[in-house]
Design an enzyme around this catalytic site. Structure first.
Site, PDB file in Angstrom:
ATOM      1  N   ASP A 284       0.732  -1.109   0.059  1.00 56.79           N
ATOM      2  CA  ASP A 284      -0.192   0.118   0.052  1.00 56.79           C
ATOM      3  C   ASP A 284       0.973   1.154  -0.062  1.00 56.79           C
ATOM      4  OD1 ASP A 284      -1.623   2.118   0.747  1.00 56.79           O
ATOM      5  OD2 ASP A 284      -2.077   1.347   2.521  1.00 56.79           O
ATOM      6  N   GLU A 302      -3.520   4.238  -2.701  1.00 58.24           N
ATOM      7  CA  GLU A 302      -3.913   3.814  -1.178  1.00 58.24           C
ATOM      8  C   GLU A 302      -5.303   3.819  -1.235  1.00 58.24           C
ATOM      9  OE1 GLU A 302      -2.679   6.074   2.290  1.00 58.24           O
ATOM     10  OE2 GLU A 302      -2.447   4.141   3.089  1.00 58.24           O
ATOM     11  N   GLU A 303      -5.873   5.164  -1.436  1.00 59.75           N
ATOM     12  CA  GLU A 303      -7.415   5.445  -1.284  1.00 59.75           C
ATOM     13  C   GLU A 303      -7.997   4.659  -2.033  1.00 59.75           C
ATOM     14  OE1 GLU A 303      -5.095   7.950  -2.290  1.00 59.75           O
ATOM     15  OE2 GLU A 303      -5.335   9.608  -0.332  1.00 59.75           O
TER      16      GLU A 303
HETATM   17  N1  AR6 Z   1      -0.920  -1.004  -8.951  1.00 60.53           N
HETATM   18  C1  AR6 Z   1       0.147  -0.919  -9.329  1.00 60.53           C
HETATM   19  N2  AR6 Z   1       0.710   0.543  -9.671  1.00 60.53           N
HETATM   20  C2  AR6 Z   1      -0.098   1.484  -9.197  1.00 60.53           C
HETATM   21  C3  AR6 Z   1      -1.448   1.219  -8.784  1.00 60.53           C
HETATM   22  C4  AR6 Z   1      -1.869   0.032  -8.608  1.00 60.53           C
HETATM   23  N3  AR6 Z   1      -3.073  -0.374  -8.233  1.00 60.53           N
HETATM   24  N4  AR6 Z   1      -2.053   2.610  -8.493  1.00 60.53           N
HETATM   25  C5  AR6 Z   1      -1.031   3.273  -8.991  1.00 60.53           C
HETATM   26  N5  AR6 Z   1       0.123   2.830  -9.174  1.00 60.53           N
HETATM   27  P1  AR6 Z   1       0.866   7.184  -5.401  1.00 60.53           P
HETATM   28  P2  AR6 Z   1       2.797   7.749  -3.667  1.00 60.53           P
HETATM   29  C6  AR6 Z   1       1.329   3.407  -9.766  1.00 60.53           C
HETATM   30  O1  AR6 Z   1       0.777   8.541  -6.226  1.00 60.53           O
HETATM   31  O2  AR6 Z   1       3.496   8.690  -4.743  1.00 60.53           O
HETATM   32  C7  AR6 Z   1      -1.868   8.665  -1.303  1.00 60.53           C
HETATM   33  O3  AR6 Z   1      -2.726  10.002  -1.231  1.00 60.53           O
HETATM   34  C8  AR6 Z   1       1.002   4.614 -10.389  1.00 60.53           C
HETATM   35  O4  AR6 Z   1       2.054   4.872 -11.502  1.00 60.53           O
HETATM   36  O5  AR6 Z   1      -0.659   6.536  -5.023  1.00 60.53           O
HETATM   37  O6  AR6 Z   1       3.628   7.015  -2.664  1.00 60.53           O
HETATM   38  C9  AR6 Z   1      -1.286   8.345   0.025  1.00 60.53           C
HETATM   39  O7  AR6 Z   1      -2.243   8.130   1.016  1.00 60.53           O
HETATM   40  C10 AR6 Z   1       1.190   5.884  -9.487  1.00 60.53           C
HETATM   41  O8  AR6 Z   1       1.678   6.839 -10.237  1.00 60.53           O
HETATM   42  O9  AR6 Z   1       1.648   6.608  -4.511  1.00 60.53           O
HETATM   43  C11 AR6 Z   1      -0.202   9.078   0.089  1.00 60.53           C
HETATM   44  O10 AR6 Z   1      -0.610  10.290   0.850  1.00 60.53           O
HETATM   45  C12 AR6 Z   1       2.426   5.157  -8.462  1.00 60.53           C
HETATM   46  O11 AR6 Z   1       2.125   3.963  -8.489  1.00 60.53           O
HETATM   47  C13 AR6 Z   1       0.150   9.617  -1.219  1.00 60.53           C
HETATM   48  O12 AR6 Z   1      -0.709   9.225  -2.105  1.00 60.53           O
HETATM   49  C14 AR6 Z   1       2.314   5.845  -7.198  1.00 60.53           C
HETATM   50  O13 AR6 Z   1       0.936   5.955  -6.548  1.00 60.53           O
HETATM   51  C15 AR6 Z   1       1.351   8.477  -1.566  1.00 60.53           C
HETATM   52  O14 AR6 Z   1       1.689   8.838  -2.816  1.00 60.53           O
END
Ligand code: AR6
Length: 518
Positions: A284, A302-303
């Site tokens: 996650d 995550e959401e």
């Molecule tokens: N499976 C694989 N890859 C994925 C998926 C999935 N289901 N969904 C997205 N990606 P991000 P962060 C890829 O932005 O930067 C939230 O608000 C996709 O390329 O969700 O760690 C949390 O609560 C995406 O751009 O993660 C935190 O506050 C990339 O994974 C914050 O976002 C990153 O996804 C974390 O942000």
């Protein structure tokens, strides 16, 4: 023929460990000082799920439950909640009735809480998808069962503690119904110095305000969840475990001294962690406050996962903000909804029938680990030893094996952790996750989320590193060299940051020089 493929092929590609195939039989369910079980274990061993009885505590170590609110001049808070929620079990209630009910026991928010998003949802949702008065009535009844369903105090999973909580899916549904009706006391303050300032929010009030297409889709999914768990024939009947893992400084790997080789890496440009990563430890991409913006505007990885599997949301009730050396592992949550799209294109699509099998503790074979990456407002911050060490530690605490041999440990399903909302560099983050997985001795499935070029580059880099017998320690040192290179060149080219070599090119060149010197 066939002999070649056998030799040392236990790590051959395409053979990532998955549950339940790699499962090692669990000991009988039991509670101890590090594991609170909210159901009666003797009854469970006899095949029944019955709430465990204990004495409630109203203190800073336990969740403050609304039925335990101390009597005051206003009388009993739970009696007020009962009275208000009972009215919602009548036929034909409206959003206005829900709002009035919630505000009777959240009187101080009678002016600042608004229910726009909920009203707009009810106005727009097709009648066939959701009969609002009907589901509200069932949810109110479920919420009112709290004193019956939760008879044992729920410990708070505070920082620095290694503690697990196991509870039934029915108990979770009841806690979430209470969160929906905003009954949890002391959980509405927004300032960080308040009693629960270090905890995520749990009452759903933020979800009801400020209408938006995102809120509409979230509410569709959540009402679908509540509809499912309140139906006799679809009520879930298993258990879920939430475990906070906090590693001590003495357990932190010394990265530059790690002699282990990298484990296997399978890169997929198609598919996603929650579907194609089934049976693996699914990452996650979390916020420090688990669930991030799930009860607000947020709608990324995550959401979306929390909306598909709403049982995850209950973690917000008891999980304090994650520190750098901590993660939260969740075992057994069910997926209730199929969804499409991402962020502004996100849509609730259809009911999901989760066919996942259950383990000996009646938990679905589904394991998720919440690890929060660093948010980089300035991308330069990530190419520093301190940031790299922090991310390595965070990934490692999430990936670390339980006391189970590697052959019984599932692979890790991950992807561009920290590289979306948090603006990390996908190449650097992939290397960091490869190093943490190597020390944890687990293989990786990496989903690039439709980025084919990235998938190709990453698989090639892994192959190159393997062909050089790269150890974690050597890779760590290479990354430190890159940081020096980066800060030097970035400084010279700060108007053209793209002129700084990326970390993959840097490693490729260094390794090419080394080979040519042999
Ligand atoms: N499976 C694989 N890859 C994925 C998926 C999935 N289901 N969904 C997205 N990606 P991000 P962060 C890829 O932005 O930067 C939230 O608000 C996709 O390329 O969700 O760690 C949390 O609560 C995406 O751009 O993660 C935190 O506050 C990339 O994974 C914050 O976002 C990153 O996804 C974390 O942000």
């Amino acid at each position: 023929p066939g002999t070649e493929a056998q030799a040392g092929d236990t790590q051959c590609e395409g053979k990532l460990n998955k549950e339940p195939e790699c499962h090692m039989q669990l000991d009988k369910l039991s509670a101890d000082r590090n594991h609170t079980v909210l159901i009666d274990i003797n009854e469970f061993n006899a095949g029944r799920i019955v709430p465990y009885k204990g004495k409630h505590h109203w203190d800073h170590l336990h969740v403050k439950l609304p039925q335990c609110y101390p009597l005051n001049t206003m009388g009993s808070r739970w009696a007020a909640i009962e009275k208000a929620l009972k009215k919602l079990t009548d036929k034909g209630v409206s959003v206005g009735d829900v709002e009035r009910a919630i505000k009777t026991y959240n009187h101080s928010h009678r002016r600042d809480w608004n229910f726009d998003a909920l009203s707009s949802y009810v106005a727009q949702v097709p009648k066939l998808e959701n009969n609002f008065p009907n589901v509200i009535s069932k949810m109110a009844k479920l919420a009112l069962k709290l004193p019956e369903l939760i008879q044992h105090p729920i410990p708070l999973l505070r920082q620095k503690c290694n503690h697990a909580i196991t509870m039934s899916q029915e108990q979770i549904s009841c806690l979430l119904a209470n969160a929906f009706f905003c009954t949890f006391p002391h959980r509405n303050a927004t300032h960080p110095n308040s009693e629960y300032g270090n905890f995520p929010t749990i009452n759903f009030s933020s979800l009801f305000a400020e209408r938006s297409p995102r809120k509409f889709q979230k509410l569709r999914a959540l009402f679908h969840y509540f509809n499912t768990v309140t139906k006799e024939d679809s009520k879930p009947d298993g258990l879920v475990t939430f475990e906070r893992i906090s590693i001590k400084p003495s357990e932190c790997p010394e990265w530059n001294k790690q002699k282990g080789n990298l484990t296997s890496l399978q890169v997929y440009s198609k598919g996603c962690i929650e579907k194609e990563g089934k049976g693996m430890l699914q990452v996650d991409f979390a916020a420090k406050m688990v669930g991030g913006g799930v009860l607000g505007r947020g709608l990324v990885q995550e959401e979306i996962r929390f909306i598909q599997c709403p049982e995850l949301i209950v973690a917000r009730l008891f999980t304090e903000k994650l520190a750098d050396n901590e993660c939260l592992k969740i075992t057994g949550v069910q997926m209730y909804s199929n969804t499409h799209g991402y962020s502004d294109t996100f849509e609730w699509h259809s009911p999901h029938t989760d066919q996942t099998k259950r383990d000996e503790w009646k938990r679905l074979y589904c394991q998720i680990v919440a690890i929060d990456a660093l948010r980089f407002d300035d991308p330069r911050q990530q190419f520093t030893e301190i940031s790299i060490k922090r991310e390595l530690l965070k990934a490692y605490v999430g990936f670390k094996r339980d006391n189970v041999p590697t052959e019984y440990t599932s692979a890790i399903a991950t992807g561009n952790w920290g590289c979306g909302a948090f603006k990390g560099d996908p190449m650097l983050k992939a290397l960091i996750q490869m190093m943490a997985a190597a020390v944890a001795q687990r293989d990786l499935a990496y989903f690039t989320f439709d980025n084919e070029q990235q998938a190709e580059h990453l698989q090639r880099m892994h192959k190159l590193l393997k062909s050089h017998n790269m150890t974690v320690g050597k890779l760590y040192n290479l990354l430190q060299d890159y940081c020096k290179h980066y800060s030097l060149h970035h400084h010279h080219h700060h108007h053209h940051p793209h002129q700084v070599k990326n970390v993959f090119d840097y490693i490729r060149e260094k390794l090419a020089i080394r080979s040519s010197q042999l």
